[in-house]
Design an enzyme around this catalytic site. Structure first.
Site, PDB file in Angstrom:
ATOM      1  N   GLU A  14       0.889  -1.169   0.000  1.00 27.20           N
ATOM      2  CA  GLU A  14       0.000   0.000   0.000  1.00 27.20           C
ATOM      3  C   GLU A  14       0.920   1.209   0.000  1.00 27.20           C
ATOM      4  O   GLU A  14       1.689   1.383   0.945  1.00 27.20           O
ATOM      5  CB  GLU A  14      -0.852   0.040   1.272  1.00 27.20           C
ATOM      6  CG  GLU A  14      -1.515  -1.264   1.642  1.00 27.20           C
ATOM      7  CD  GLU A  14      -2.790  -1.510   0.884  1.00 27.20           C
ATOM      8  OE1 GLU A  14      -3.310  -0.552   0.283  1.00 27.20           O
ATOM      9  OE2 GLU A  14      -3.247  -2.652   0.872  1.00 27.20           O
ATOM     10  N   CYS A  47      -2.023   9.128   3.726  1.00 27.08           N
ATOM     11  CA  CYS A  47      -1.877   8.721   2.323  1.00 27.08           C
ATOM     12  C   CYS A  47      -3.088   9.175   1.526  1.00 27.08           C
ATOM     13  O   CYS A  47      -2.988   9.420   0.331  1.00 27.08           O
ATOM     14  CB  CYS A  47      -1.698   7.227   2.231  1.00 27.08           C
ATOM     15  SG  CYS A  47      -2.972   6.355   3.118  1.00 27.08           S
TER      16      CYS A  47
HETATM   17  P1  NAD Z   1       8.564   4.823   4.233  1.00 28.65           P
HETATM   18  O1  NAD Z   1       8.375   4.099   2.932  1.00 28.65           O
HETATM   19  O2  NAD Z   1       9.675   5.773   4.339  1.00 28.65           O
HETATM   20  O3  NAD Z   1       8.776   3.754   5.416  1.00 28.65           O
HETATM   21  C1  NAD Z   1       7.854   2.704   5.647  1.00 28.65           C
HETATM   22  C2  NAD Z   1       8.598   1.549   6.296  1.00 28.65           C
HETATM   23  O4  NAD Z   1       9.530   0.991   5.373  1.00 28.65           O
HETATM   24  C3  NAD Z   1       9.401   1.947   7.544  1.00 28.65           C
HETATM   25  O5  NAD Z   1       9.231   0.948   8.519  1.00 28.65           O
HETATM   26  C4  NAD Z   1      10.828   1.968   7.013  1.00 28.65           C
HETATM   27  O6  NAD Z   1      11.807   1.720   8.000  1.00 28.65           O
HETATM   28  C5  NAD Z   1      10.796   0.836   6.008  1.00 28.65           C
HETATM   29  N1  NAD Z   1      11.827   0.894   4.966  1.00 28.65           N
HETATM   30  C6  NAD Z   1      12.572   1.958   4.564  1.00 28.65           C
HETATM   31  N2  NAD Z   1      13.396   1.598   3.547  1.00 28.65           N
HETATM   32  C7  NAD Z   1      13.160   0.284   3.310  1.00 28.65           C
HETATM   33  C8  NAD Z   1      13.669  -0.649   2.360  1.00 28.65           C
HETATM   34  N3  NAD Z   1      14.547  -0.301   1.444  1.00 28.65           N
HETATM   35  N4  NAD Z   1      13.185  -1.917   2.373  1.00 28.65           N
HETATM   36  C9  NAD Z   1      12.245  -2.291   3.266  1.00 28.65           C
HETATM   37  N5  NAD Z   1      11.712  -1.438   4.179  1.00 28.65           N
HETATM   38  C10 NAD Z   1      12.161  -0.170   4.203  1.00 28.65           C
HETATM   39  O7  NAD Z   1       7.156   5.510   4.553  1.00 28.65           O
HETATM   40  P2  NAD Z   1       6.763   6.420   5.802  1.00 28.65           P
HETATM   41  O8  NAD Z   1       7.470   7.713   5.723  1.00 28.65           O
HETATM   42  O9  NAD Z   1       6.853   5.621   7.050  1.00 28.65           O
HETATM   43  O10 NAD Z   1       5.205   6.639   5.531  1.00 28.65           O
HETATM   44  C11 NAD Z   1       4.710   7.611   4.645  1.00 28.65           C
HETATM   45  C12 NAD Z   1       4.356   6.987   3.312  1.00 28.65           C
HETATM   46  O11 NAD Z   1       3.445   5.912   3.515  1.00 28.65           O
HETATM   47  C13 NAD Z   1       3.641   7.959   2.378  1.00 28.65           C
HETATM   48  O12 NAD Z   1       4.130   7.775   1.072  1.00 28.65           O
HETATM   49  C14 NAD Z   1       2.181   7.511   2.469  1.00 28.65           C
HETATM   50  O13 NAD Z   1       1.409   7.845   1.358  1.00 28.65           O
HETATM   51  C15 NAD Z   1       2.344   6.043   2.615  1.00 28.65           C
HETATM   52  N6  NAD Z   1       1.160   5.438   3.224  1.00 28.65           N
HETATM   53  C16 NAD Z   1       0.315   4.716   2.427  1.00 28.65           C
HETATM   54  C17 NAD Z   1      -0.846   4.164   2.958  1.00 28.65           C
HETATM   55  C18 NAD Z   1      -1.808   3.373   2.102  1.00 28.65           C
HETATM   56  O14 NAD Z   1      -2.693   2.723   2.654  1.00 28.65           O
HETATM   57  N7  NAD Z   1      -1.679   3.398   0.788  1.00 28.65           N
HETATM   58  C19 NAD Z   1      -1.132   4.346   4.307  1.00 28.65           C
HETATM   59  C20 NAD Z   1      -0.240   5.080   5.094  1.00 28.65           C
HETATM   60  C21 NAD Z   1       0.905   5.617   4.540  1.00 28.65           C
END
Ligand code: NAD
Length: 522
Positions: free
Chosen positions: A286, A320
């Site tokens: 997501e 999001c």
């Molecule tokens: P992010 O992608 O920076 O981090 C999410 C998670 O991924 C964290 O736990 C992080 O440590 C981990 N991560 C970072 N690099 C990684 C890698 N290379 N491999 C695996 N895991 C890794 O996102 P964020 O800043 O925590 O959240 C904001 C984002 O989430 C926004 O883009 C928002 O739109 C999205 N979001 C989407 C939904 C949805 O339902 N579509 C819901 C909430 C948030």
């Protein structure tokens, strides 16, 4: 679903006693800070000192909310091994037995809901209303998936013919890796974990580095409710533990919510089987959105203005689903600009714990820098239509801003900014707006304001987004009522909080038996 599911009611914040209870919970929490968050990697995992990192209050970064251990590679491996060892026992339980445990966890969250909301206020600067909704959604996910798993266990109806017994069973795929974001620090990690547990999967959760204490609180509730040690594990840290986890050969399913860049990286990593891996990984991703609200020329601005402001600026636009782009019919553009300017001017930017706050601090310094850079770009390329202020000096605050007159092709109307910046463009008609929406690679949420049912039907036909909201806010999806998830680069198209979500965590097995006996076995 045959079992009746009802959404958890929100607290009535307009009542003074409710607000006082919340403030008491916050004071109690403050007295315990910083909280300690440890690695949880099964009953036999090594305990002992590890490197740590702090999660801090975005509104007052000098306040340390939690000191969390950073999971090492060995911790991740131990957590996956623990989840693998717990899998036969947990998956052998009936869906009803697992549901009972999940419902007990929901009851524990309900009992602790004020403290949990206070934790989201402190660790993520979620204003009370949003923090309370986060807890309520976490409860909903537990109860909804508990019931949905029982339904799934009954299996679908297959065509019957004489002499043949056919059965389709859904069986848990194996260990699920959950990688979570910070913006719904309780509901999103718990939702993904609850779905996996409900169908019999065991789980390793890598929470967001900004919100380890919230994740620890929900894992703790699951363990207290009776999820066996090893069936749910916690590996806090930055991207390191997450990268190792998603590449681990014993992980079968990856449930990720977060940014597009990370989601694509995970999808790529999961596509390559590791040495010794005998299965394909399934990824539920997501991701981000660039969500537009279309305002047609007949729309009622009394409805449009508050809905746009809430959609764009509540929780500082850090959802999001948040609106980041308004496409308004040119006939209404000037009036909307004026009305929006007034509404934005009235927004209160402040600490999340103040009940009057509309827009809190952003989650961290990186977010603040990204938004300040975007604002500088917006000033260069367009015109600031409205900006709230003043903003507190300490903390990662950014003034909510509406920008118009951007030049064609500006990256500001294409990129997810994830903060309180809304752009506004005038369009000749709804079809021009639909063309702009259709040109985007994101397709998460969208909105339409129109009084004409034919226009509504037309936009519904043309809209590629996962969740389209008509004549209302575009955030606040409710479990069971508004299954949620994006299309295109916004996600793999599954719907959290909907009837199909659990199918991601199971594999179907069909058994066909010839029931025409030929002779007797002696
Ligand atoms: P992010 O992608 O920076 O981090 C999410 C998670 O991924 C964290 O736990 C992080 O440590 C981990 N991560 C970072 N690099 C990684 C890698 N290379 N491999 C695996 N895991 C890794 O996102 P964020 O800043 O925590 O959240 C904001 C984002 O989430 C926004 O883009 C928002 O739109 C999205 N979001 C989407 C939904 C949805 O339902 N579509 C819901 C909430 C948030």
């Amino acid at each position: 679903m045959s079992t009746t599911f009802v959404n958890e009611p929100l607290l009535e914040l307009r009542r003074a006693p409710v607000r006082e209870e919340l403030l008491r919970a916050l004071a109690g929490l403050d007295a315990e800070l910083p909280l300690a968050v440890g690695v949880l990697a099964g009953p036999d995992a090594a305990v002992g000192p590890r490197e740590t990192f702090d999660s801090t209050d975005p509104g007052m970064p000098s306040r340390v909310v939690a000191v969390a251990q950073t999971a090492t590679d060995a911790d991740v491996d131990a957590a996956v091994a623990a989840a693998r060892a717990a899998f036969p026992g947990w998956s052998a339980r009936t869906a009803a037995q697992r549901a009972e445990v999940l419902r007990r966890a929901a009851a524990l969250l309900r009992t602790d809901r004020r403290r949990l909301a206070a934790l989201a206020v402190r660790e993520c600067a979620k204003p009370w209303r949003e923090a309370d909704a986060d807890v309520a959604e976490a409860i909903d996910f537990l109860e909804y998936y508990a019931a949905a798993a029982q339904e799934l266990e009954r299996g679908p109806h297959l065509v019957k013919v004489p002499g043949e017994r056919n059965e389709l069973r859904y069986v848990a795929r194996g260990v699920t890796a959950v990688v979570a974001p910070w913006n719904f620090p309780l509901a999103i990690p718990l939702g993904m974990v609850a779905a996996a547990l409900a169908v019999g999967s065991t789980v390793v959760l890598k929470p967001a580095e900004q919100a380890p204490a919230c994740a620890h609180a929900v894992v703790d509730a699951l363990l207290r409710a009776g999820v066996p040690a090893g069936a749910v594990n916690l590996v806090p840290g930055f991207d390191g533990p997450a990268r190792r986890l998603v590449r681990h050969p014993d992980v079968h399913t990856i449930a990720f919510t977060g940014s597009e860049a990370v989601g694509l990286d995970i999808l790529q990593a999961a596509a390559v089987p590791a040495p010794g891996q005998r299965h394909l990984k399934r990824v539920v991703a997501e991701m981000g959105g660039k969500n537009c609200i279309i305002v047609d020329g007949d729309a009622d601005l009394d409805e449009v203005v508050p809905a746009v402001v809430r959609s764009a600026f509540s929780f500082g636009g850090q959802k999001c689903s948040a609106a980041s782009r308004v496409l308004v019919h040119e006939r209404l553009a000037e009036a909307l600009v004026q009305r929006l300017a007034g509404a934005v001017d009235a927004l209160v930017v402040g600490q999340a714990e103040d009940f009057a706050t509309d827009v809190p601090a952003l989650i961290d310094e990186d977010s603040q820098r990204r938004l300040l850079e975007a604002l500088a770009q917006a000033r260069e390329e367009g015109t600031v239509i409205a900006q709230a202020g003043p903003v507190p000096r300490d903390g990662w605050f950014v003034a909510p801003t509406v920008v118009g007159g951007l030049r064609d092709g500006s990256t500001l109307v294409a990129r997810e900014l994830f903060g309180p910046l809304l752009t506004l463009e005038a369009v000749a008609d709804v079809d021009e707006a639909c063309d702009l929406v259709d040109a985007s690679s994101s397709a998460l949420t969208g909105g339409l304001f129109s009084r004409n049912p034919r226009t509504v039907d037309h936009v519904v036909q043309r809209s590629p987004v996962g969740n389209l909201y008509v004549n209302r806010d575009i955030t606040g999806a409710m479990v069971g009522r508004h299954p949620f998830g994006g299309n295109r680069l916004s996600g793999t198209g599954t719907k959290a909080g909907g009837p199909d979500y659990l199918l991601q965590f199971v594999e179907p097995r069909v058994v066909v038996e010839n029931t025409m006996r030929h002779g007797l076995v002696v």
